[in-house]
Design an enzyme around this catalytic site. Structure first.
Site, mmCIF file in Angstrom:
data_model
loop_
_atom_site.group_PDB
_atom_site.id
_atom_site.type_symbol
_atom_site.label_atom_id
_atom_site.label_comp_id
_atom_site.label_asym_id
_atom_site.label_seq_id
_atom_site.Cartn_x
_atom_site.Cartn_y
_atom_site.Cartn_z
ATOM 1 C CE LYS A 26 -23.282 -29.652 32.506
ATOM 2 N NZ LYS A 26 -21.966 -29.990 31.928
ATOM 3 N NE ARG A 95 -21.898 -35.007 30.906
ATOM 4 C CZ ARG A 95 -21.735 -34.724 29.615
ATOM 5 N NH1 ARG A 95 -21.389 -33.508 29.257
ATOM 6 N NH2 ARG A 95 -21.906 -35.654 28.690
ATOM 7 N N GLY A 104 -17.483 -24.780 28.630
ATOM 8 C CA GLY A 104 -16.167 -25.279 28.284
ATOM 9 C C GLY A 104 -15.057 -24.887 29.223
ATOM 10 C CG MET A 106 -14.833 -25.105 35.496
ATOM 11 S SD MET A 106 -15.961 -24.849 36.867
ATOM 12 C CE MET A 106 -17.525 -24.675 36.042
ATOM 13 N NE ARG A 339 -25.502 -24.644 28.213
ATOM 14 C CZ ARG A 339 -24.206 -24.901 28.160
ATOM 15 N NH1 ARG A 339 -23.514 -25.050 29.274
ATOM 16 N NH2 ARG A 339 -23.583 -25.025 26.998
ATOM 17 C CG HIS A 457 -14.877 -23.362 23.245
ATOM 18 N ND1 HIS A 457 -13.977 -22.370 22.931
ATOM 19 C CD2 HIS A 457 -15.072 -23.296 24.579
ATOM 20 C CE1 HIS A 457 -13.623 -21.738 24.038
ATOM 21 N NE2 HIS A 457 -14.278 -22.286 25.050
ATOM 22 N NE ARG A 563 -18.806 14.815 29.708
ATOM 23 C CZ ARG A 563 -18.939 13.519 29.399
ATOM 24 N NH1 ARG A 563 -18.330 12.614 30.109
ATOM 25 N NH2 ARG A 563 -19.694 13.157 28.387
ATOM 26 N NE ARG A 619 -17.848 18.522 35.045
ATOM 27 C CZ ARG A 619 -17.172 17.398 34.784
ATOM 28 N NH1 ARG A 619 -17.236 16.383 35.636
ATOM 29 N NH2 ARG A 619 -16.470 17.272 33.678
ATOM 30 C CD GLU A 746 -16.329 15.977 41.385
ATOM 31 O OE1 GLU A 746 -15.827 15.251 40.507
ATOM 32 O OE2 GLU A 746 -16.766 17.116 41.147
ATOM 33 C CB SER A 765 -24.964 15.057 40.122
ATOM 34 O OG SER A 765 -24.591 14.153 39.105
ATOM 35 N N GLY A 767 -20.495 12.074 41.376
ATOM 36 C CA GLY A 767 -19.461 11.851 40.350
ATOM 37 C C GLY A 767 -18.590 10.694 40.787
ATOM 38 C CB THR A 768 -19.341 7.075 40.946
ATOM 39 O OG1 THR A 768 -19.803 6.986 39.591
ATOM 40 C CG2 THR A 768 -20.527 7.214 41.885
ATOM 41 C CG ASN A 769 -16.094 8.482 36.379
ATOM 42 O OD1 ASN A 769 -16.628 7.393 36.553
ATOM 43 N ND2 ASN A 769 -16.281 9.195 35.286
ATOM 44 C CG ASP A 770 -12.717 13.027 40.019
ATOM 45 O OD1 ASP A 770 -11.864 12.293 39.486
ATOM 46 O OD2 ASP A 770 -12.815 14.239 39.760
ATOM 47 C CB CYS A 832 -23.358 12.246 36.341
ATOM 48 S SG CYS A 832 -22.175 13.137 37.372
ATOM 49 C CE1 TYR A 852 -29.016 12.329 37.314
ATOM 50 C CE2 TYR A 852 -30.628 13.260 38.831
ATOM 51 C CZ TYR A 852 -29.392 13.324 38.206
ATOM 52 O OH TYR A 852 -28.539 14.361 38.465
#
Length: 879
Positions: A26, A95, A104, A106, A339, A457, A563, A619, A746, A765, A767-770, A832, A852
């Site tokens: 703002k 403000r 809305g 703050m 804005r 709002h 998978r 896999r 992983e 590759s 495996g960012t989950n594990d 992946c 990728y």
């Protein structure tokens, strides 16, 4: 010494829009509008650094008192008025304004500077005592609520009681004497609730109001909004102190909010609402239902024409659709805020294309700024199928945010959040929403309000999230106590199902059928621009031909994760898989695997055919074997009967396979090493399917991925098995094809020794989950019990299973890529895990040079845009 206060007026400004981090959105835009000569009331902005200091110490930084006084003198000199002076009264607004828009969330205080003497002076100065006392009662209400926490409802009750006594429906119908009485009654409410008299020193009022805005940065609703929207890394809110201009001085004054284009459809038109004889809070809070901005043309033609010119100038200057707040005081137009306007996904797409065609923006700007990954996500939201004749219409409101939603009615934000945690779909129904409702609004599938307009709002927040919203439905009356709403004919109670259409404003009783949206030609055209700028390729996670086909339609350039375990759960296969697991010898296991081979081969052939010419990463079997066996006694009896064995025998085998921590147990490559015949069967199925598909003239690029490797020796053992099996197939088929062998990184040890692992890999590759699970020591299955608390209390900036932890897990990915390519420069790197569809994670993947990302089919467009924006941000930072 860093500058703490930045001045602005129509003659110019200390700052500009480039100072967003310091002045907030703002403040930066007020400075920018001032710099280009727009009619902006003079004021000053206290920086976000001051807020941070206040949050840390509880006190103003040294020297801020003097800077604020200098800011007041600046305003006084521009207007020839004096703060706290009854003869030439100056009133100000206070403000908030963070660097990222938080509508809305703050606090704001208007009409600050009034006391009993100043209000009399204001009445004489303006020759409008009704206006003066209306401003005074509004100030007491806002100051009491925002600064010291007096519930707004207490003031509202007094106002409603007076309107009943005077037999009027609207605030504007109250007379001067009524408003004078209200001032006294409001002060009594304030004193009764706080134990103190209402402060009459304007400078004390100002200091307390600035403190309140600073504190609102750390309020529960603001923290929740930042958490929901993943807003991190900000210092705090700036505070904008600005001379008041008044839209409530009579019928030649007014206030409004407008967009330079329709935020729902993207159509080029002035879109918004205004109120005659009102202040801005009346519009955005939904207290009065405003009029369409088009009607302003007849009521205030001169101001309307000037507004049209200013809005076009702002849009051209910012090269983006603008959301504008304005006030008309007498004949003069004042700009209070501009804005970038929040818009729906379809609108964002149309605006981007139109602005390029109109020459307002170029393609780079359109891709980098005008469409967000969230907008593309919204394009996949469902709509209602054809309407059936037996549907009951409950009413129709304003189509405030498009899309369709079906859910059970709840009447409070708390109930909505609780229901969402139980996995239930709900529609939040409110008379009007307030910032305190933000958690429930986010949890609900859709929002319905009885009051408020297209810029209320509820509408603004829902539109920003792409959540369906029907606002201002005057057809219904809501009774919170009875937990119901009615249109006079039908009564809908809590827990009953309704369907709302944010595109048409319709409200339907019951569950209306939803349909998947069809993407337009505009989408395809925009995505061609996206692909011009990105370096990072985008693949999909797909386990069957139909998912693969859908991903191609969304622009996937290959499969990054197929998978194979998902292929075993179909009914005709699952019992063969179970017999393989229960086999007592390698010979028995091979017999069952031979029975599974045709199914696997057919599955892979179908995927290769759909993905013609694109790489497909498959896999090998990953989950522990116990996941294929039933655990409940009743189900065990049924399965045992189907397998022709005794239930006790099955139960004993399940018990033998039980592991204390199966996610770190006998799974992944450990299965292939223990039972090499599994790896052999899956490799044979992949290579045979690839050879046969290639023989039909279809290009194939199989990539066989070994999961859960922790040592190079594991990968070497599995690689030899894969190569030997592939060679057998090639000899038998009399034909060869190219293929690759890689691994999923992983486990932290694999990342730490990636230079060794790379010697046996053609690709990594991640495996960012594990990898996240292993690095944090968080169980994905159990972390939901405490992770939300970690994020809410900012122990973590985000859920690391949703947004990649770049400082920890991300550094393992970065290091593994660097080590791997040191051994093998041509090593292909991808990701992946679910992070592959998260925009912030995609940006990190671009930064560290991955080849990728791979994500679910419906996230492919999001990842493509995030990749393009990352490349353009890099280009901008270098240029």
């Amino acid at each position: 010494m860093a500058q703490r206060v930045f001045l602005f007026s129509e003659e110019g400004a200390d700052g500009s829009r480039e100072d967003r981090e310091l002045l907030g959105g703002k403040g930066a835009n007020l400075a920018e509008m001032s710099r280009i000569g727009l009619p902006v009331p003079p004021g000053f902005t206290i920086t976000t650094d001051c807020c941070r200091s206040f949050t840390e110490t509880g006190a103003w930084p040294d020297g801020l008192d003097g800077d604020v006084e200098r800011g007041l003198k600046h305003i006084e000199s521009k207007l020839g008025s004096a703060f706290g002076d009854a003869s030439e009264p100056l009133l100000v607004s206070v403000r908030s304004g963070a660097a990222v828009s938080m509508p809305g969330m703050m606090d704001t205080v208007l009409n600050l500077g009034l006391n009993d003497d100043v209000v009399d002076g204001l009445a004489k100065k303006t020759d409008n005592p009704r206006f003066a006392y209306d401003a005074y009662r509004r100030f007491i209400d806002m100051f009491g609520n925002v600064v010291v926490g007096v519930p707004h409802e207490l003031f509202e009750d007094v106002l409603e009681s007076m309107k009943r006594d005077r037999n009027v429906a609207l605030d504007v119908q109250l007379k001067t004497e009524d408003l004078q009485d209200l001032v006294g009654q409001y002060k009594a409410v304030y004193r009764k609730r706080t134990g103190y008299m209402f402060p009459d020193d304007p400078r004390e009022q100002l200091r307390l109001a600035i403190d309140a805005v600073f504190r609102s940065w750390d309020s529960e609703r603001a923290r929740k909004y930042r958490h929901i929207n993943a807003i991190t890394g900000l210092s705090g809110t700036a505070v904008n102190v600005q001379a008041m201009v008044f839209g409530n001085m009579g019928d030649d004054s007014g206030t409004g909010v407008c967009f330079t284009r329709n935020p729902n459809t993207g159509q080029r038109m002035l879109y918004g609402e205004f109120l005659v004889n009102a202040q801005g809070e009346d519009v955005v809070a939904g207290i009065r239902t405003p009029k369409d901005i088009e009607e302003m043309k007849a009521v205030m033609p001169r101001a309307y024409d000037e507004l049209v010119g200013v809005t076009q100038r702002l849009e051209d200057h910012y090269q983006d659709m603008q959301d504008i707040e304005f006030t008309v005081q007498g004949p003069k137009l004042f700009m209070l805020q501009t804005r970038s306007g929040k818009r729906t996904g379809p609108a964002a797409l149309k605006i981007a294309l139109d602005m390029v065609d109109e020459g307002v923006a170029d393609k780079e700007t359109a891709v980098r700024k005008l469409v967000t990954p969230g907008h593309l996500d919204q394009l996949l939201h469902p709509s209602f199928d054809d309407r059936s004749e037996d549907e009951e219409s409950v009413g129709k409101g304003l189509p405030a945010s498009p899309g369709a939603a079906v859910g059970q009615v709840v009447f409070s934000a708390e109930d909505a959040e609780a229901a969402a945690q139980r996995g239930e779909d709900v529609i939040l129904v409110r008379i009007e929403t307030s910032p305190e409702d933000v958690g429930g609004m986010h949890a609900a599938k859709g929002i319905l309000t009885a009051r408020g307009g297209m810029t209320s709002h509820a509408a603004v927040v829902a539109r920003g999230w792409g959540k369906p919203c029907v606002a201002g439905c005057g057809d219904i009356v809501i009774d919170y106590k009875a937990q119901s709403f009615t249109n006079g004919r039908l009564t809908i109670r809590a827990g009953e199902w309704i369907s709302i259409d944010g595109t048409t404003g319709e409200i339907i009783r019951g569950q209306r059928r939803l349909q998947t949206p069809q993407l337009s030609g505009d989408f395809a055209r925009f995505m061609t621009w996206v692909d011009e700028f990105r370096r990072l390729k985008v693949r999909t996670n797909a386990d069957n031909p139909s998912d693969a086909q859908k991903a191609i339609e969304f622009g996937a350039e290959g499969i990054g994760l197929c998978r194979t375990e998902h292929m075993f759960f179909e009914m005709e296969r699952i019992n063969i898989m179970r017999r393989m697991i229960l086999a007592q010898s390698q010979t028995e296991r091979r017999e069952q695997l031979d029975a599974l081979l045709p199914f696997q081969r057919s599955d892979f052939a179908g995927i290769f055919e759909v993905m013609a010419g694109r790489p497909v990463t498959i896999r090998l079997l990953d989950p522990p074997l116990h996941e294929f066996l039933p655990t409940e006694p009743d189900e065990q009896r049924d399965v045992a009967r189907a397998l022709g064995i005794m239930p006790e025998e099955l139960a004993a085998h399940v018990a033998r396979l039980h592991e204390i921590n199966p996610m770190m147990g006998h799974r992944g490559c450990r299965l292939g090493i223990t039972y090499p015949e599994i790896t052999v069967m899956q490799t044979r199925a992949i290579i045979e399917a690839a050879v046969r598909t290639h023989s039909r003239g279809i290009d194939v690029h199989p990539e066989i991925m070994v999961p859960l490797v922790s040592t190079v020796e594991e990968l070497a053992r599995q690689r030899k098995m894969i190569v030997d099996t592939a060679e057998e197939v090639f000899r038998a088929q009399g034909k060869r094809i190219d293929y690759q062998i890689g691994t999923m990184i992983e486990i932290p040890r694999a990342a730490l020794t990636a230079d060794d692992v790379a010697s046996e890999a053609d690709f990594f590759s991640f495996g960012t989950n594990d990898l996240t699970q292993m690095t944090f020591g968080f169980s994905r299955d159990d972390a939901g019990r405490f992770l939300p608390r970690y994020v809410e209390t900012e122990l973590l900036p985000a859920d690391p299973f949703q947004t990649l932890d770049t400082s920890g897990v991300g550094q393992l990915v970065r290091m593994a890529g660097t080590l791997g390519r040191a051994t093998k420069p041509e090593l292909k790197l991808g990701i992946c895990g679910e992070h592959g569809g998260d925009p912030a994670s995609v940006a990190f993947c671009h930064e560290i040079g991955l080849d990728y990302v791979s994500c679910s089919p419906f996230r492919v467009p999001v990842a493509r845009l995030a990749a393009a924006q990352s490349a353009l941000e890099e280009k901008a930072s270098e240029g």
